[in-house]
Design an enzyme around this catalytic site. Structure first.
Site, PDB file in Angstrom:
ATOM      1  N   ASP A   1       0.830  -1.207   0.000  1.00 23.00           N
ATOM      2  CA  ASP A   1       0.000   0.000   0.000  1.00 23.00           C
ATOM      3  C   ASP A   1       0.867   1.261   0.000  1.00 23.00           C
ATOM      4  OD1 ASP A   1      -2.325   1.470   0.088  1.00 23.00           O
ATOM      5  OD2 ASP A   1      -2.505   1.364   2.269  1.00 23.00           O
TER       6      ASP A   1
ATOM      7  N   ASN B   1     -10.148  -2.549  -7.366  1.00 17.53           N
ATOM      8  CA  ASN B   1      -9.276  -1.577  -8.056  1.00 17.53           C
ATOM      9  C   ASN B   1      -9.794  -1.150  -9.430  1.00 17.53           C
ATOM     10  OD1 ASN B   1      -6.121  -2.843  -6.690  1.00 17.53           O
ATOM     11  ND2 ASN B   1      -7.424  -1.177  -5.990  1.00 17.53           N
TER      12      ASN B   1
END
Ligand code: FPP
Length: 255
Positions: free
Chosen positions: A31, A79
């Site tokens: 991340d 995503n």
């Protein structure tokens, strides 16, 4: 006191890590690529590019230090909700990196496996991924699983549907379904559950990653964005892991 020694330049396991207590399987939520770039006033895609370099080094590090399996979250089912330019950039990046790295992965004994619902990915990328999986299928130095169009709930649902199908076929009685029956249909099978989950960028979330497999996994959150996650950060995560007492829900009784 726990002193963190600098990682050895030779690629060998740092002396303060116990080779007998290394995690056999490390999972990573990479991340912070976007924020890494934004912090520098750069477009987000540069963060993803730099994230690939960090990942390259961690794969090699697993091999050098003796961590048998690494599973990373490259693209989640959620995503797709990002701006189309970013999604397209990521798809092109995956293809480009695969093309660039495949020869090295083969030579270094890395077994590459993509896990997730691969059908919606661009066709050329999918073909290349399949080629890469078969070219590395017999490698054993490190098992490298890349979660692509992956969602933990979707994975469990997919496994449940497969088991339900066996029940429909009369192969199995519903009341006799075991955890083992389900795990055999998870994308990670036959890799054992992760011992350690690392998440970069300080966020305390699982983000729909390996929901079944993480039941007894030790969690470690690194306070750096993924592109800055290097061997020294990995070393620190492994040192923390080696201080943990894993009881799997049981009690340590005096002997
Ligand atoms: C999360 O950062 C990262 C991603 C969604 C992509 C991760 C992909 C790579 C590092 C490339 C991997 C390549 C291969 C071939 C496996 P973010 O964009 O969510 O960052 P933010 O939280 O700061 O916005």
């Amino acid at each position: 006191m726990n002193t963190v020694h600098p990682p050895s330049a030779s690629g060998q396991l740092p002396p303060d890590l116990d080779p007998r207590r290394l995690p056999a399987h490390v999972a990573v939520i990479m991340d912070g690529n976007g924020r890494w770039a934004e912090e520098r006033g750069w477009p987000r895609f540069l963060g993803h590019r730099q994230g690939v370099e960090a990942l390259n080094d961690i794969v090699r590090c697993c091999k050098d230090w003796g961590v048998a399996a690494l599973t990373v979250y490259a693209f989640s089912t959620e995503n797709w909700g990002r701006p189309v330019q970013e999604v397209n950039f990521l798809m092109t990046l995956f293809h480009e990196v695969l093309e660039r790295e495949l020869r090295n992965l083969v030579a270094e004994g890395v077994q590459l496996r993509f896990m997730g619902d691969l059908a919606p990915l661009p066709k050329t990328l999918r073909h290349f991924m399949e080629e890469a999986m078969s070219a590395t299928a017999h490698n054993q130095a490190v098992h490298f699983n890349v979660a692509m169009n992956y969602g933990g709930r979707q994975e469990i649902l997919h496994a449940v549907q497969a088991v339900a199908h066996r029940v429909e076929q009369g192969e199995l009685k519903a009341a006799a379904i075991t955890e083992q029956d389900l795990t055999e249909h998870l994308y990670t099978h036959p890799t054992p559950d992760p011992d350690l989950l690392i998440r970069s960028s300080g966020e305390l979330r699982l983000s729909n990653f390996l929901l079944w497999q993480l039941a007894y996994t030790e969690l470690y959150v690194a306070d750096v964005f993924w592109p800055d996650f290097d061997r020294a950060c990995f070393h620190k995560a492994l040192l923390h892991y080696q201080t943990r007492k894993r009881r799997f829900g049981r009690l340590d009784l005096p002997t």
